[in-house]
Design a protein around this motif. Structure first.
Motif, PDB file in Angstrom:
ATOM      1  N   LYS A  93       0.835  -1.202   0.000  1.00  0.00           N
ATOM      2  CA  LYS A  93       0.000   0.000   0.000  1.00  0.00           C
ATOM      3  C   LYS A  93       0.866   1.247   0.000  1.00  0.00           C
ATOM      4  CE  LYS A  93      -4.079  -1.919   2.232  1.00  0.00           C
ATOM      5  NZ  LYS A  93      -4.928  -1.892   3.440  1.00  0.00           N
ATOM      6  N   GLY A  94       1.958   1.212   0.774  1.00  0.00           N
ATOM      7  CA  GLY A  94       2.877   2.348   0.811  1.00  0.00           C
ATOM      8  C   GLY A  94       3.538   2.558  -0.543  1.00  0.00           C
ATOM      9  N   CYS A  95       3.894   1.470  -1.210  1.00  0.00           N
ATOM     10  CA  CYS A  95       4.514   1.573  -2.532  1.00  0.00           C
ATOM     11  C   CYS A  95       3.520   2.110  -3.546  1.00  0.00           C
ATOM     12  CB  CYS A  95       5.035   0.213  -2.993  1.00  0.00           C
ATOM     13  SG  CYS A  95       6.461  -0.360  -2.060  1.00  0.00           S
ATOM     14  N   LEU A  96       2.275   1.650  -3.477  1.00  0.00           N
ATOM     15  CA  LEU A  96       1.256   2.134  -4.405  1.00  0.00           C
ATOM     16  C   LEU A  96       0.994   3.615  -4.201  1.00  0.00           C
ATOM     17  CD1 LEU A  96      -1.304  -0.799  -4.427  1.00  0.00           C
ATOM     18  CD2 LEU A  96       0.178  -0.069  -6.281  1.00  0.00           C
ATOM     19  N   ALA A  97       0.979   4.057  -2.953  1.00  0.00           N
ATOM     20  CA  ALA A  97       0.772   5.476  -2.673  1.00  0.00           C
ATOM     21  C   ALA A  97       1.917   6.303  -3.243  1.00  0.00           C
ATOM     22  CB  ALA A  97       0.650   5.700  -1.174  1.00  0.00           C
ATOM     23  N   MET A  98       3.136   5.797  -3.112  1.00  0.00           N
ATOM     24  CA  MET A  98       4.292   6.513  -3.643  1.00  0.00           C
ATOM     25  C   MET A  98       4.237   6.580  -5.169  1.00  0.00           C
ATOM     26  SD  MET A  98       8.327   5.782  -3.023  1.00  0.00           S
ATOM     27  CE  MET A  98       8.332   4.300  -4.004  1.00  0.00           C
ATOM     28  N   VAL A  99       3.829   5.492  -5.805  1.00  0.00           N
ATOM     29  CA  VAL A  99       3.720   5.467  -7.268  1.00  0.00           C
ATOM     30  C   VAL A  99       2.657   6.456  -7.732  1.00  0.00           C
ATOM     31  CG1 VAL A  99       2.989   4.033  -9.212  1.00  0.00           C
ATOM     32  CG2 VAL A  99       4.603   3.137  -7.548  1.00  0.00           C
ATOM     33  N   LYS A 100       1.523   6.502  -7.046  1.00  0.00           N
ATOM     34  CA  LYS A 100       0.463   7.445  -7.419  1.00  0.00           C
ATOM     35  C   LYS A 100       0.936   8.886  -7.284  1.00  0.00           C
ATOM     36  CE  LYS A 100      -3.576   4.651  -6.393  1.00  0.00           C
ATOM     37  NZ  LYS A 100      -4.770   4.519  -5.549  1.00  0.00           N
ATOM     38  N   GLU A 101       1.666   9.179  -6.205  1.00  0.00           N
ATOM     39  CA  GLU A 101       2.160  10.530  -6.001  1.00  0.00           C
ATOM     40  C   GLU A 101       3.163  10.913  -7.090  1.00  0.00           C
ATOM     41  OE1 GLU A 101       4.607  13.209  -2.751  1.00  0.00           O
ATOM     42  OE2 GLU A 101       3.906  11.206  -2.193  1.00  0.00           O
ATOM     43  N   ARG A 102       4.071   9.996  -7.407  1.00  0.00           N
ATOM     44  CA  ARG A 102       5.055  10.284  -8.461  1.00  0.00           C
ATOM     45  C   ARG A 102       4.367  10.488  -9.802  1.00  0.00           C
ATOM     46  NH1 ARG A 102      10.867   8.425  -7.303  1.00  0.00           N
ATOM     47  NH2 ARG A 102      10.890   8.943  -5.111  1.00  0.00           N
ATOM     48  N   ARG A 103       3.350   9.678 -10.078  1.00  0.00           N
ATOM     49  CA  ARG A 103       2.627   9.792 -11.338  1.00  0.00           C
ATOM     50  C   ARG A 103       1.930  11.146 -11.435  1.00  0.00           C
ATOM     51  NH1 ARG A 103      -1.799   5.517 -11.934  1.00  0.00           N
ATOM     52  NH2 ARG A 103      -0.053   4.175 -11.456  1.00  0.00           N
ATOM     53  N   SER A 104       1.323  11.589 -10.336  1.00  0.00           N
ATOM     54  CA  SER A 104       0.638  12.880 -10.366  1.00  0.00           C
ATOM     55  C   SER A 104       1.628  14.032 -10.490  1.00  0.00           C
ATOM     56  CB  SER A 104      -0.237  13.051  -9.131  1.00  0.00           C
ATOM     57  OG  SER A 104       0.538  13.054  -7.974  1.00  0.00           O
ATOM     58  N   ARG A 105       2.759  13.920  -9.822  1.00  0.00           N
ATOM     59  CA  ARG A 105       3.776  14.976  -9.954  1.00  0.00           C
ATOM     60  C   ARG A 105       4.324  15.045 -11.377  1.00  0.00           C
ATOM     61  NH1 ARG A 105       7.142  16.316  -4.830  1.00  0.00           N
ATOM     62  NH2 ARG A 105       5.635  15.886  -3.209  1.00  0.00           N
ATOM     63  N   PHE A 106       4.524  13.893 -11.979  1.00  0.00           N
ATOM     64  CA  PHE A 106       5.009  13.850 -13.353  1.00  0.00           C
ATOM     65  C   PHE A 106       3.976  14.460 -14.296  1.00  0.00           C
ATOM     66  CE2 PHE A 106       5.526  11.567 -17.437  1.00  0.00           C
ATOM     67  CZ  PHE A 106       6.774  12.035 -17.761  1.00  0.00           C
ATOM     68  N   TYR A 107       2.691  14.181 -14.055  1.00  0.00           N
ATOM     69  CA  TYR A 107       1.621  14.750 -14.879  1.00  0.00           C
ATOM     70  C   TYR A 107       1.615  16.274 -14.780  1.00  0.00           C
ATOM     71  CZ  TYR A 107      -3.090  16.028 -16.327  1.00  0.00           C
ATOM     72  OH  TYR A 107      -4.155  16.620 -16.932  1.00  0.00           O
ATOM     73  N   ILE A 108       1.738  16.798 -13.561  1.00  0.00           N
ATOM     74  CA  ILE A 108       1.745  18.256 -13.374  1.00  0.00           C
ATOM     75  C   ILE A 108       2.960  18.871 -14.052  1.00  0.00           C
ATOM     76  CG2 ILE A 108       1.971  20.081 -11.647  1.00  0.00           C
ATOM     77  CD1 ILE A 108       0.303  18.256  -9.781  1.00  0.00           C
TER      78      ILE A 108
END
Length: 61
Positions: A29-44
């Motif tokens: 769950k912690g890894c998935l949260a980190m991946v989601k955050e990185r994905r959103s930062r990359f999108y921005i």
């Protein structure tokens, strides 16, 4: 030799029953949260770069 392998299997089974799986699920769950955050930062960042590259198209209008 046969006893060592069976005791190892028993320890693994006992560890799963005691909550070894829940620890790995929490880690996932912690890894998935980190991946989601990185994905959103990359999108921005991608959107900002695109805006900076294309600003001259809309500056004159």
């Amino acid at each position: 030799m046969g006893q060592c392998s069976s005791t190892t299997k028993m320890r693994r089974k006992r560890k799963r029953e005691e909550g070894g799986c829940s620890e790995s699920m929490e880690r996932n769950k912690g890894c998935l949260a980190m991946v989601k955050e990185r994905r959103s930062r990359f999108y921005i960042a991608r959107r900002c770069i695109l805006m900076l590259l294309c600003w001259h198209k809309y500056a004159n209008s």
